[in-house]
Design an enzyme around this catalytic site. Structure first.
Site, PDB file in Angstrom:
ATOM      1  N   ASP A   9       0.788  -1.245   0.000  1.00 36.54           N
ATOM      2  CA  ASP A   9       0.000   0.000   0.000  1.00 36.54           C
ATOM      3  C   ASP A   9       0.822   1.299   0.000  1.00 36.54           C
ATOM      4  O   ASP A   9       0.488   2.238   0.731  1.00 36.54           O
ATOM      5  CB  ASP A   9      -0.963   0.016   1.212  1.00 36.54           C
TER       6      ASP A   9
ATOM      7  N   LYS B  31      -6.941  -4.200  -3.010  1.00 34.74           N
ATOM      8  CA  LYS B  31      -7.557  -4.921  -1.895  1.00 34.74           C
ATOM      9  C   LYS B  31      -8.438  -3.979  -1.078  1.00 34.74           C
ATOM     10  O   LYS B  31      -8.290  -2.755  -1.157  1.00 34.74           O
ATOM     11  CB  LYS B  31      -6.496  -5.571  -0.999  1.00 34.74           C
TER      12      LYS B  31
ATOM     13  N   CYS C 195      -2.108  -2.615   8.184  1.00 36.84           N
ATOM     14  CA  CYS C 195      -1.920  -3.617   7.124  1.00 36.84           C
ATOM     15  C   CYS C 195      -0.647  -4.435   7.321  1.00 36.84           C
ATOM     16  O   CYS C 195      -0.640  -5.651   7.102  1.00 36.84           O
ATOM     17  CB  CYS C 195      -1.935  -2.944   5.755  1.00 36.84           C
TER      18      CYS C 195
END
Length: 197
Positions: free
Chosen positions: A20, A81, A114
């Site tokens: 990310d 995602k 995450c």
């Protein structure tokens, strides 16, 4: 009683996970410029050493795609995602295709969300996880610090980009040593990521 994880890395059993590193996080994440430059080095190292790279993007429709400084050429997988953990069915399938994967080198944002959830899922599947501290951040240093502490206590290895790249090369005689050495010639930024606890 658990044997200490030694964390020996070899290119043939390692996969890099880039989590990310997206445009919309740029203003919010502490020292984002620093972790981008270190992330870029790690991906160059992965290309030199033939290490597969798996990249995720959290809800790219809203948060933008991976920052343009990070070159994703040759990545095995780049996936959108909504789940916080990177361990998606497609990622599990990709890992299953790589024979003998033992170690995951994980970096990106955010450390306490995450990265933490990915690391815990991976270690739960019996993989060894290395978190690259100089390429991993959060919006808050408090969140980052406690996530790294918690993860270290579960046997996850918290380390640095230079340590990882040199461990993967292992020998000055390695054919790619000179190129890896050039990547790390300029030290990684001495940023505020090293909080004085």
């Amino acid at each position: 009683f658990q044997m200490t994880t030694l964390g020996n890395l070899t290119p043939s059993s390692t996969v890099f996970f880039c989590c990310d590193m997206q445009e919309r996080f740029r203003p919010a994440i502490k020292y984002f410029g620093d972790i981008i430059s270190v992330g870029q080095r790690l991906l160059q190292g992965a290309r030199l050493l033939g290490i597969p790279v798996i990249v995720t993007e959290q809800y790219p429709k809203g948060l933008g795609s991976t920052v343009q400084e990070i070159d994703l050429t040759g990545a095995k997988l780049v996936l959108p995602k909504t789940k916080f953990s990177m361990v998606l069915p497609e990622v599990e399938a990709a890992l299953a295709e790589i024979p003998g994967v033992r170690s995951i080198v994980l970096f990106g944002v955010e450390t306490h969300v995450c990265i933490q959830q990915t690391a815990l899922e991976l270690i739960g599947r019996g993989l060894e996880v290395h978190i690259v501290a100089d390429a991993t951040s959060s919006r808050s240093m408090m969140d980052r610090m406690f996530a790294l502490e918690r993860l270290a206590r579960t046997g996850i290895i918290v380390t640095t980009s230079e340590a990882i790249l040199l461990q993967l090369v292992a020998d000055k005689e390695h054919p790619k040593f000179k190129e890896i050495q050039n990547l790390i010639k300029a030290s990684a930024p001495e940023s505020g990521l090293l909080s004085k606890v």
